[in-house]
Design an enzyme around this catalytic site. Structure first.
Site, short mmCIF file in Angstrom:
data_model
loop_
_atom_site.label_atom_id
_atom_site.label_comp_id
_atom_site.label_asym_id
_atom_site.label_seq_id
_atom_site.Cartn_x
_atom_site.Cartn_y
_atom_site.Cartn_z
N ASN A 1 0.83 -1.22 0.00
CA ASN A 1 0.00 0.00 0.00
C ASN A 1 0.86 1.27 0.00
O ASN A 1 0.33 2.37 0.14
CB ASN A 1 -0.98 0.01 1.19
CG ASN A 1 -0.26 0.19 2.51
OD1 ASN A 1 0.97 0.22 2.56
ND2 ASN A 1 -1.02 0.32 3.59
N TYR B 1 4.81 -2.89 18.95
CA TYR B 1 5.30 -3.41 17.66
C TYR B 1 5.73 -4.86 17.81
O TYR B 1 5.35 -5.73 17.02
CB TYR B 1 6.47 -2.55 17.14
CG TYR B 1 7.23 -3.25 16.04
CD1 TYR B 1 6.66 -3.42 14.78
CD2 TYR B 1 8.50 -3.79 16.27
CE1 TYR B 1 7.33 -4.11 13.78
CE2 TYR B 1 9.18 -4.48 15.28
CZ TYR B 1 8.59 -4.64 14.04
OH TYR B 1 9.26 -5.33 13.06
#
Ligand code: UDP
Length: 334
Positions: free
Chosen positions: A35, A146
């Site tokens: 993306n 994360y």
């Protein structure tokens, strides 16, 4: 005979774009799904016009099982996701969405298409402040969202393997470096920081006293490990990928050459990362081919790429890492 097909999610990113190179050079037709949030078309510029390459500039969160993109694919290499410590502390929901839910969507597409193997890009950060050398059985202790999200994505891949019989392995990456390592965006990744500082003739911002070590592994070695993990008979396995030969930040400074300035150590940062790579060397026959001085030398020949990268100094680093200190600077994270 038509070429075997491989899908590379995150194929316009740093490691993903090297995966694309290796696959095209190895005779695959490659479909990239990206993306362009962290990746850049320029990372694939040198492949423009290659008939073996097709790019789908779309979000993994928009993938639906049955999509024609996955049709006929032998392998899926899943790199798409979001990185970096500080933004993950600030925006945990986004990290869980993309790195966990996005992975689940990739797995569902792979299952529906009956692909031969999914290889998941896992992160050594899931081991937290680990004992070294760190093997694959080491306890898991993510220190920030994360790391947690990458670990949960990996567990999803193994779950799809167990429950649905989808062949899947994970390659757990230590500190990958090499050409096209990210140059833009938030603070992080020591190579991008130092190379830009070198170009500007500014001192390198060494964290702590620079004696901390990292298991730096050159990106072409990393992607070779992914291909080996795809081709192997094994499934449901995690393989560590590092050079197994940690290097200090001071050594990196001496190889690049320049003055230094010091910035404070951050909580939750390991003193040493050091991959135990016995499993991948014995089971997959993989070993690192590019030495650290050679890897750094190759990056220096490419240094002009960092001309437009952000230039960090102690003051801007202090500002960028503020939430790191705020949320992780407590004893309990140990
Ligand atoms: N590092 C440094 N100066 C910087 C950025 C990083 O000395 O401006 C050090 C950092 O302390 C760590 C190593 O470089 O020991 C690698 O940092 P990076 O953020 O690239 O990876 P990670 O810490 O996630 O392994």
């Amino acid at each position: 005979m038509s070429k075997p097909v491989a899908i590379v999610t995150g194929g316009a990113g740093f490691i993903g774009s090297h995966m694309v190179d290796l696959l095209l050079d190895s005779g695959f037709a490659v479909r990239v799904i990206d993306n362009l949030s962290g990746g850049h078309r320029s990372n694939l510029e040198h492949r423009k016009g290659d008939p073996g390459l097709a790019c789908y500039w779309q979000d993994i969160l928009a993938l639906e099982a049955g999509t024609p993109i996955f049709e006929g694919a032998s392998y899926v290499f899943h790199f798409a996701g979001i990185g970096d410590i500080v933004p993950s502390i600030e925006r945990p929901i986004e990290y869980m969405n993309v790195n966990v839910q996005g992975t689940v969507r990739v797995l569902e597409c792979a299952r529906a298409a009956g692909v031969g193997k999914v290889v998941y890009a896992s992160s050594s950060s899931c081991y937290g402040l680990a004992a070294t050398p760190t093997d694959e059985g080491h306890p898991i202790a993510p220190q920030y969202p994360y790391a947690l999200s990458k670990y949960l994505g990996e567990q999803a891949a193994f779950h799809w393997h167990r429950v649905y019989g989808l062949p899947a392995n994970a390659v757990c990456i230590f500190n990958a470096y090499g050409p096209r390592v990210r140059t833009t965006g938030v603070y992080g990744a020591v190579f991008g920081v130092f190379l830009r500082q070198k170009l500007a003739g500014k001192p390198f911002t060494v964290v702590g006293d620079g004696t901390q070590t990292r298991d730096f592994v050159y990106v072409t070695d990393v992607v070779a490990a992914f291909l080996a993990a795809a081709r192997s008979e094994s499934s449901g396995e995690r393989f560590n990928v590092g050079a197994g030969n940690p290097q200090s930040i001071n050594r990196l400074v001496s190889l690049i050459g320049g003055d230094v300035t010091y910035v404070p150590r951050r909580p939750g940062e390991p003193d040493c990362t050091f991959a135990d790579i016995r499993k991948i060397t014995t089971e997959l026959g993989w070993r690192p081919a590019v030495s650290f001085p050679e890897g750094v030398r190759r990056m220096l020949t490419d240094i002009e790429r960092w001309r437009e990268a952000p230039l960090w100094d102690p003051a801007s680093i202090a500002q960028a890492t503020e939430s790191w200190f705020r949320y992780l600077g407590k004893e309990k994270v140990q």
